[in-house]
Design a protein around this motif. Structure first.
Motif, short mmCIF file in Angstrom:
data_model
loop_
_atom_site.label_atom_id
_atom_site.label_comp_id
_atom_site.label_asym_id
_atom_site.label_seq_id
_atom_site.Cartn_x
_atom_site.Cartn_y
_atom_site.Cartn_z
N UNK A 124 0.83 -1.21 0.00
CA UNK A 124 0.00 0.00 0.00
C UNK A 124 0.86 1.26 0.00
N UNK A 125 0.24 2.35 -0.35
CA UNK A 125 0.91 3.64 -0.28
C UNK A 125 1.15 4.01 1.18
N UNK A 126 2.18 4.86 1.46
CA UNK A 126 2.54 5.19 2.85
C UNK A 126 1.38 5.69 3.69
N UNK A 127 0.45 6.48 3.09
CA UNK A 127 -0.65 7.04 3.86
C UNK A 127 -1.80 6.06 4.06
N UNK A 128 -1.71 4.87 3.47
CA UNK A 128 -2.83 3.93 3.51
C UNK A 128 -2.52 2.66 4.29
N UNK A 129 -1.27 2.22 4.32
CA UNK A 129 -0.96 0.89 4.84
C UNK A 129 -1.36 0.72 6.31
#
Length: 410
Positions: A124-129
């Protein structure tokens, strides 16, 4: 008049008549012997006609230049002796792998929530994981079966490369949530058991070709990973079963390199095995779908036919019956494969559970010979006998009843 004790196979004749005088007259006193040599010097010798195979194996092991490794305590599970004579044991029920080095020291490896965290950070992207990770860990509290599963492993110097599956929550129909497992590669420090790296496998290109990775096994050479693959449909004549992936040097993601031209062995179609019984042996350049009729050199794209008669292959029609009857073997079973410059070696049990090594000439792709290594009675006396592997072009290796590596010449 025949001496019926020949080679290392002890027969039970009805009548044997020995006559040393006639034997000596016909052979001029010659006796066949078996020898163990070291540096071109015979260090053990005995007459072949009176050879005790247990004594011979014991002497061979005592005089072997390979140090005998012993493993204690020996974990439960499937024993996988590695080419460097280290040992991996897979206890699928406990979700535990154990690595033993040559000195008998061991480390247990269990995939846990840290593996999920690493996978989500790479996927996932850093802001989502972090949000996604919290969702799956909440689910873990109610459904522990979504923990990661380690399906296969290879040892590469001081590292273990392990193929694992990580659970993801994805939206389904009617606002339902589907649990989808995705394959990843974990790199483990063999000495400490610590997680060193986590690599995502991009399967989109493979999926677009209507295939998916079969996570039952894999192997790697350098930067190239070989995975078995399955079709989303029942296999047909042109269905492929192997694909290579390489690591993107910028992203660290494993990406599809090639779906190899080897087609699924016809046995799987002829005997209705389809996508069942997909067990693999991958060793060096060789790959085998266990009940297929050929071994595939995936680096050089060469097929080597397995030299079994048709009646042996026909026993594959009984595989389902064998499973339903509690696993009673009704067919042959290949344990290991090996190659040198000229020959492919096949280690297998026949349907009567005798252990054989068959040789195939690489140049002509024809059988060279086959050797009976152990008859059923002697094989079943070795409690770890399912773990037999080919060490080199002269020797088999297995754990003996003391959980030490034992070597059997063939």
């Amino acid at each position: 008049m025949v001496n019926r004790k020949t080679g290392i196979n002890n027969f039970n004749p009805r009548v044997v008549i020995y006559s040393d005088s006639i034997y000596n007259k016909l052979t001029s006193g010659l006796r066949s012997t078996v020898n163990i040599s070291k540096n071109d010097k015979v260090i053990y010798s005995d007459f072949l006609y009176k050879l005790n195979i247990d004594t011979f194996v014991s002497e061979y092991n005592k005089r072997s230049t390979t140090p005998q490794a012993c493993y204690s305590p020996l974990r439960s599970g499937i024993q996988l002796i590695q080419p460097d004579q280290t040992l991996l044991i897979n206890d699928y029920q406990l979700g535990r792998w154990t690595y033993y080095n040559n000195k008998g020291n061991y480390k247990d490896i269990i995939a846990d929530s840290l593996w999920i965290k690493k996978a989500y950070q790479t996927y996932y992207k850093p802001q989502e994981w972090h949000k996604r990770y919290n969702e799956i860990t909440d689910l873990l509290k109610e459904y522990p079966n979504v923990l990661p599963v380690i399906n296969a492993a290879v040892i590469d110097n001081s590292e273990l490369t392990m193929l694992t599956e990580i659970s993801f929550m994805e939206p389904g129909k009617d606002n339902n949530i589907n649990i989808v497992k995705k394959p990843f590669i974990a790199i483990i420090d063999a000495a400490t058991g610590g997680l060193k790296a986590f690599k995502r496998i991009d399967t989109v290109a493979l999926s677009n070709k209507n295939y998916y990775i079969n996570t039952a096994d894999f192997t790697k050479q350098g930067n190239v990973y070989l995975f078995p693959i399955n079709s989303n449909n029942d296999p047909v004549k042109d269905t492929k079963f192997l694909a290579t992936f390489t690591e993107n040097s910028k992203t660290g993601v494993l990406e599809l390199k090639e779906i190899l031209p080897a087609t699924i062995p016809e046995n799987y179609i002829k005997y209705g095995l389809n996508n069942n019984f997909h067990n693999y042996i991958m060793k060096g350049n060789l790959a085998l779908l266990k009940f297929g009729e050929y071994i595939y050199d995936w680096k050089n794209k060469i097929k080597y036919p397995i030299p079994f008669p048709k009646e042996d292959f026909d026993t594959l029609a009984n595989l389902y019956d064998g499973v339903m009857n509690g696993g009673k073997p009704l067919s042959y079973y290949i344990n290991d494969i090996y190659e040198d410059a000229d020959t492919v070696y096949i280690l297998y049990n026949d349907k009567d559970n005798n252990l054989w090594v068959a040789l195939v000439d690489k140049k002509t792709k024809t059988p060279k010979k086959k050797t009976l290594v152990l008859e059923k009675e002697k094989l079943t006396a070795i409690k770890n006998s399912p773990g037999f592997k080919i060490k080199d072009n002269k020797t088999l290796v297995c754990l003996d009843n003391n959980n030490c590596l034992a070597y059997y010449p063939f």
